[in-house]
Design an enzyme around this catalytic site. Structure first.
Site, PDB file in Angstrom:
ATOM      1  N   GLU B  70       0.673  -1.167   0.036  1.00 15.72           N
ATOM      2  CA  GLU B  70      -0.211   0.104   0.132  1.00 15.72           C
ATOM      3  C   GLU B  70       1.143   1.297   0.048  1.00 15.72           C
ATOM      4  OE1 GLU B  70      -0.863   2.824   3.218  1.00 15.72           O
ATOM      5  OE2 GLU B  70      -2.417   1.132   3.859  1.00 15.72           O
ATOM      6  N   HIS B  71       2.168   1.219   0.637  1.00 17.14           N
ATOM      7  CA  HIS B  71       2.563   2.675   0.972  1.00 17.14           C
ATOM      8  C   HIS B  71       3.640   2.127  -0.604  1.00 17.14           C
ATOM      9  CE1 HIS B  71       3.605   3.837   4.871  1.00 17.14           C
ATOM     10  NE2 HIS B  71       2.475   3.365   5.563  1.00 17.14           N
TER      11      HIS B  71
END
Lengths: 425, 431
Positions: B70-71
């Site tokens: 996600e990051h």
């Protein structure tokens, strides 16, 4: 077209603010009371709304009172104590379903307003004293609420920064008051304070929703009447002699909390306030800001790093969580970003980007009733009358020169670091 | 495009499943400034053991990889996507839960551009060894931040007590050690497995024209090539019905103790309408038992065992579920035993009366109206419901249909002594 239209009416002892909008499926009623923050009253004042919301004459126990709220389609009542500059503000909010979305068309708004009035003017009290048991229960909870600040290290380090930075200013007081004051409060002196607060505070009632303005006004008039008053103003300590200092606390924590306080010397309502907003946005307000890019993205020092304004007190606070040994490096990088701002080392694109995001944020705030009240209340606190459209326009007109001028006014006051027990070894 | 009308709520929603399998929902919200969009994949922290498409062997990936991914999706060759969103006046964000990873933006202008940016950045991964290494420092600080947060430790401690094998007990962000093993190739493998449009849902809510928005999305997706992907094969080890640990006490640097009592749901297998009914029944039951108007709350608050941090909640997804009750307290052991007694009494029906049910239903209906004021709530919850084959807009009718028998059955099924567990945070200097 105006973004929102607020109508303000002078009532007996208070102002009625109505925002008519079809956006929501609920109606929101907010009662606000504002008084100067003082060490003498801060704790009583923090306790008062919790005592009032726990019962009333008509609903003499919390369970009776809460059952009635459930009956009103789960009307949501909550109270809050906050600081706005050097004022302590009490808020009572009641959000209630608009019956037009229910199969049962019971007129709920009026009942909601009646209930709000009930807790404000008809508390569970006798012979100039509140119900003793209620006060004792809420004193216990207040104590835990004050202690809880210590357990959340992010809030705690911010609180410690303010305490160190604003020593000898009312702003250093914690909004929930002092544990040591609690034992001296009883059902009598709290009732006395209640009378005083309703006689002297600046009072405002906000109603947000798909409502009939005339009807709302007549209900309010019938339910709530107070003596006229001239609200007390707190002389804000605008010119403070700033001497940079560093304060470190050691605690048993895994992550260091770095909080830096600046004096902006600019206040809500000042003509360079808009430039301050843009300045804060470029510096540290958003994920495209200098702090985020340099502390987090370039140097991987932190997960969060941001700055925010305390508009009525003229402060800007930076907060971040870092490893203990990165303290010097993080402070150095943050200082460099401030110097860059003061030297005008930012692009037109950064300005435009920031303005776009601020405008976006402001308009989004207006999509919640609570957000609307908070924005409109800035005018009450500052004694100004800035419409949202003026605000947006003022902000968008800000020039680079104005931003640099504001940046030059900003002074670093205190660097606070909450570090670990094992650090510096 | 299908149009779905919710008369009572005075809302309309539009839906279409695209050729590549992507589910798209649009809900126009009149009068709002903001448009909020979420692009969500059915992939969360529990999906750590699976068969990558086209491969013969199952893989097990390091803890925290869904969150790491996600990051990393925000970073591209030419900088990060936050920059682009803010140039377009939007704010962007993302979150990873046990079962989902959601990317989102909200904005009051340039909605179409922002929507395209959202779809494109999620669909164009760019991972390099160098940027993966850099992210380890940032996420390391995120993990350390949570380590110092007593409420988070309490919450996860309770889940860890409950589950022996199920990956729901793994901290969503992983550990500093587990993320140190993550490589760019692993990220690509997870990405290829879980970010296929047929495993994703796009929800747009705000002041939008549904035809235009749907047209834009279709055109965008039409330009991208996706091979059909068969159903994703995930592995979850067998999980026992009883809890793994009965009690855990964490000593932390706090002044006030905290205590949560948890109940592990016995291997929940429901989905769809059955799950919705069960979930609402349990939530209504907890409200009757522990809401501010309840006898229990009055007793606990009155005796000083709880304060206003007291809360209760039920979470269920396919394969796991748990209820939790508790908060800050000066007497964690007394509170735990009181709560357990109250729950056992509820199993026998105490407090579960027709009057309490009717009142609680009203309360829940009002709460739902309040919730649908929020575009964020609608998009996030609708997605969660859809991933479990439930319909968010069925909440009110199902609530209205609940009978006392439903509530009693739910209580009886959920509550069992062998599935109770307790987690406490206590000050270090206390015993």
């Amino acid at each position: 077209m105006a973004v929102i239209s607020e109508s303000i009416r002078d009532m007996k002892g208070y102002k009625l603010h109505i925002v008519k909008t079809e956006k929501f499926k609920t109606n929101t009623i907010v009662w606000k009371m504002k008084a100067p923050l003082t060490s003498e009253d801060v704790t009583k004042r923090a306790l008062l709304p919790y005592v009032l919301q726990s019962s009333s004459k008509a609903y003499p126990s919390t369970s009776k009172f809460r059952s009635y709220l459930d009956e009103l389609y789960g009307a949501n009542l909550y109270v809050d104590v906050s600081k706005k500059g050097e004022y302590q503000v009490l808020s009572f909010s009641l959000e209630i379903a608009n019956e037009k979305f229910l199969s049962d068309r019971d007129p709920l708004l009026k009942k909601g307003m009646q209930l709000m009035a009930e807790i404000l003017v008809n508390p569970l009290a006798d012979n100039e004293a509140f119900d003793r048991e209620t006060v004792e229960k809420e004193k216990r909870t207040l104590k835990q609420r004050i202690q809880a600040v210590y357990d959340d290290k992010m809030r705690y380090s911010n609180f410690r920064l303010v305490q160190e930075m604003c020593k000898n200013e009312p702003y250093a007081l914690h909004v929930n008051g002092e544990i040591d004051d609690i034992p001296q409060i009883d059902e009598k002196n709290l009732y006395e304070y209640y009378k005083k607060a309703f006689a002297e505070d600046e009072l405002d009632l906000f109603i947000i929703g798909d409502v009939d303005e005339t009807e709302v006004q007549s209900i309010a008039q019938e339910l709530l009447q107070f003596d006229e008053r001239t609200p007390k103003l707190n002389e804000a300590s605008k010119s403070v002699h700033v001497e940079e200092k560093t304060v470190k606390d050691k605690e048993d924590v895994k992550q260091g909390k770095l909080n830096i306080g600046y004096r902006t010397n600019v206040f809500y309502g000042d003509k360079d306030y808009y430039a301050l907003q843009v300045f804060n946005g470029i510096f540290g307000g958003f994920s495209h800001s200098k702090l985020f890019l340099n502390v987090r993205e370039k140097n991987s020092l932190a997960y969060y790093v941001a700055s925010r304004l305390e508009s009525h007190k003229g402060l800007m606070m930076v907060m971040s969580g870092i490893e203990f040994e990165n303290f010097e490096l993080a402070v150095k990088i943050i200082r460099e970003q401030m110097e860059a701002m003061q030297a005008g080392d930012f692009t037109d694109q950064e300005i435009e980007q920031t303005k776009a995001v601020i405008e976006n944020q402001m308009l989004e705030t207006m999509d919640t009733a609570r957000g609307m009240v908070e924005v409109l209340y800035h005018n009450v606190v500052s004694g100004q009358n800035v419409s949202l459209d003026d605000w947006l326009q003022g902000m968008s007109k800000t020039t680079k020169e104005e931003i640099v001028d504001v940046a030059k006014k900003v002074q670093l006051d205190t660097v606070y670091f909450l570090t670990g027990l094992e650090a510096d070894k | 495009m299908e149009k779905i009308t919710f008369e009572q709520l005075q809302e309309e929603m539009y839906y279409e499943k695209l050729n590549n399998g992507l589910d798209v929902y649009i809900l126009p919200k009149k009068g709002f400034n903001k448009t909020y969009a979420t692009f969500t994949t059915k992939y969360g922290s529990i999906d750590n053991h699976f068969l990558p498409p086209g491969k013969g062997d199952y893989v097990k990936v390091p803890d925290g990889i869904a969150h790491f991914l996600e990051h990393k999706l925000f970073e591209k060759e030419d900088g990060d996507v936050f920059q682009q969103f803010s140039k377009q006046g939007a704010s962007a964000n993302a979150f990873t839960s046990f079962t989902r990873t959601a990317y989102l933006f909200s904005s009051t202008s340039n909605v179409e551009k922002n929507l395209e940016t959202l779809i494109d950045f999620v669909q164009e991964p760019y991972f390099t060894e160098k940027t993966v290494e850099k992210e380890k420092g940032i996420i390391g600080q995120e993990i350390t931040m949570y380590d110092d947060n007593p409420d988070w430790r309490l919450y996860f401690g309770l889940i860890q007590n409950m589950y022996k094998n199920h990956p729901v007990s793994i901290d969503i962000a992983g550990t500093i050690d587990s993320i140190s093993h993550i490589t760019k190739d692993m990220l690509y493998e997870c990405y290829e497995t879980f970010y296929h449009p047929s495993n994703m849902l796009l929800f747009v809510v705000g002041q939008v024209n549904p035809d235009e928005i749907m047209g834009l999305i279709k055109e965008n997706q039409g330009k991208k090539e996706y091979k059909n992907q068969p159903e994703i094969k995930r592995v979850f080890d067998e999980e026992q019905a009883e809890v793994a640990e009965k009690k855990q006490v964490l000593k932390m640097n706090v002044q006030t103790s905290k205590c949560l009592v948890g109940i592990k749901a016995a291997n929940p297998t429901e989905s769809g309408k059955e799950m919705l009914k069960k979930e609402l029944s349990i939530n209504v039951m907890l409200d009757i038992l522990f809401g501010k108007s309840s006898e229990n709350y009055t007793e606990l608050y009155g005796s000083g065992l709880i304060d206003d941090t007291f809360s209760y909640d039920y979470t269920e997804e396919q394969g796991f579920g748990f209820a939790m009750v508790g908060g800050d307290t000066n007497e964690p052991d007394v509170l735990a035993s009181k709560l357990e007694t109250m729950l056992m009494e509820a199993k026998e029906g105490r407090g579960l009366t027709g009057d309490n049910l009717e009142r609680t239903k009203k309360k829940k209906i009002g709460a739902f109206l309040r919730a649908v004021n929020s575009p964020e709530y609608i998009a996030n919850q609708f997605t969660r419901y859809a991933f479990n084959d439930m319909d968010l807009f069925e909440v009110v009718p199902v609530l209205e249909s609940l009978t006392l028998d439903d509530i009693k059955q739910a209580a009886n099924k959920l509550i069992a002594e062998e599935r109770f567990t307790v987690c406490q945070v206590v000050p270090k200097d206390k015993k």
